[in-house]
Design an enzyme around this catalytic site. Structure first.
Site, PDB file in Angstrom:
ATOM      1  N   PHE A 237       0.788  -1.291  -0.157  1.00 29.09           N
ATOM      2  CA  PHE A 237       0.028  -0.070  -0.034  1.00 29.09           C
ATOM      3  C   PHE A 237       0.845   1.143   0.071  1.00 29.09           C
ATOM      4  O   PHE A 237       1.910   1.355   0.744  1.00 29.09           O
ATOM      5  CB  PHE A 237      -0.897   0.025   1.299  1.00 29.09           C
ATOM      6  CG  PHE A 237      -2.006  -0.970   1.261  1.00 29.09           C
ATOM      7  CD1 PHE A 237      -3.245  -0.672   0.774  1.00 29.09           C
ATOM      8  CD2 PHE A 237      -1.805  -2.335   1.842  1.00 29.09           C
ATOM      9  CE1 PHE A 237      -4.403  -1.544   0.963  1.00 29.09           C
ATOM     10  CE2 PHE A 237      -2.765  -3.130   1.834  1.00 29.09           C
ATOM     11  CZ  PHE A 237      -4.193  -2.669   1.453  1.00 29.09           C
ATOM     12  N   ASP A 238       0.427   2.142  -0.815  1.00 29.11           N
ATOM     13  CA  ASP A 238       0.784   3.643  -0.729  1.00 29.11           C
ATOM     14  C   ASP A 238       0.258   4.327   0.670  1.00 29.11           C
ATOM     15  O   ASP A 238      -0.630   3.358   1.169  1.00 29.11           O
ATOM     16  CB  ASP A 238       0.379   4.371  -1.881  1.00 29.11           C
ATOM     17  CG  ASP A 238       0.915   6.038  -1.785  1.00 29.11           C
ATOM     18  OD1 ASP A 238       2.013   6.380  -1.576  1.00 29.11           O
ATOM     19  OD2 ASP A 238       0.086   6.856  -1.787  1.00 29.11           O
ATOM     20  N   LEU A 239       0.931   5.350   1.389  1.00 32.19           N
ATOM     21  CA  LEU A 239       0.389   5.726   2.529  1.00 32.19           C
ATOM     22  C   LEU A 239      -0.859   7.035   2.359  1.00 32.19           C
ATOM     23  O   LEU A 239      -1.813   6.934   2.436  1.00 32.19           O
ATOM     24  CB  LEU A 239       1.680   6.384   3.409  1.00 32.19           C
ATOM     25  CG  LEU A 239       1.111   6.989   4.744  1.00 32.19           C
ATOM     26  CD1 LEU A 239       0.478   5.696   5.653  1.00 32.19           C
ATOM     27  CD2 LEU A 239       2.481   7.658   5.532  1.00 32.19           C
TER      28      LEU A 239
END
Length: 216
Positions: free
Chosen positions: A9-11
């Site tokens: 996941f990106d943040l």
């Protein structure tokens, strides 16, 4: 339903709506540097790439200005900005279900490593993730490089059973560069048309869509 074994996941704009803190940090930078840019008009274009890259491409800063603005940005963000946001509704439930199903979860973000662990703890997300990769030092690191570092450390090989999930073109490009399945989310900060042009394998309009893709 897609059958994934590992999810990266990106943040910002994917797990956390961090826009309030990032916007306030940008306001602080512009004020300290005596600039009259409208932060509301440019903030979305600064979210996603490394802050140095954004300052250069969006604001046209030279090397000295990039150095000063990056330092000021991190000064505000480290003291206040990283706490000014919220986890997107429904994300924690999704993460809990994925963990229960045995899926390994990771974070790869252009956010500086010094902030990353604190942010995840503050928003009570750290317990879901097996490992994380953030930017380090002053050198620019692409999202593709961050993903590669994360995969190498965890001995992960390129596979369509691994997906990169993010809200900007940088996430899709990074996932494709590492030969992963790519999932673009449209509830974050990226441009919808630009995301679709990148031709991700999946496109989620909201968290419910993402849940359907990952869990069915």
């Amino acid at each position: 339903m897609a059958n994934f074994t590992h999810l990266i996941f990106d943040l910002d704009g994917t797990l956390i709506n961090s826009k309030p803190g990032l916007l306030n940090a940008l306001r602080f930078v512009l004020k300290q540097m005596g600039l009259d840019h409208d932060p509301d008009e440019i903030i979305d274009r600064l979210i996603g790439p490394p802050i140095q890259q954004g300052m250069k491409e969006v604001l046209g800063f030279n090397e000295k200005q990039i150095e000063i603005s990056s330092r000021l940005f991190r000064e505000y963000y480290g003291e206040r900005g990283m706490y000014e946001g919220e986890v997107y509704a429904g994300l924690k439930l999704l993460l809990e279900e994925l963990v229960e199903q045995g899926v390994k979860l990771y974070v790869a973000t252009s956010k500086h490593e010094v902030f990353l662990s604190t942010i995840l703890r503050h928003f009570e997300l750290d317990r879901y993730f097996d490992d994380t990769e953030g930017a380090e030092g002053s050198e620019l690191q692409t999202k593709a490089e961050l993903i590669t570092n994360l995969m190498d450390r965890n001995r992960l090989k390129s596979s369509h059973a691994i997906a990169m999930i993010g809200d900007t073109k940088f996430d899709v490009v990074g996932g494709k560069a590492n030969e992963l399945t790519t999932i673009a989310v449209d509830y974050g900060f990226g441009d919808s048309a630009e995301l679709k042009q990148m031709e991700p394998d999946y496109f989620a309009d909201d968290v419910d869509d993402l849940t359907e893709i990952l869990l069915g």
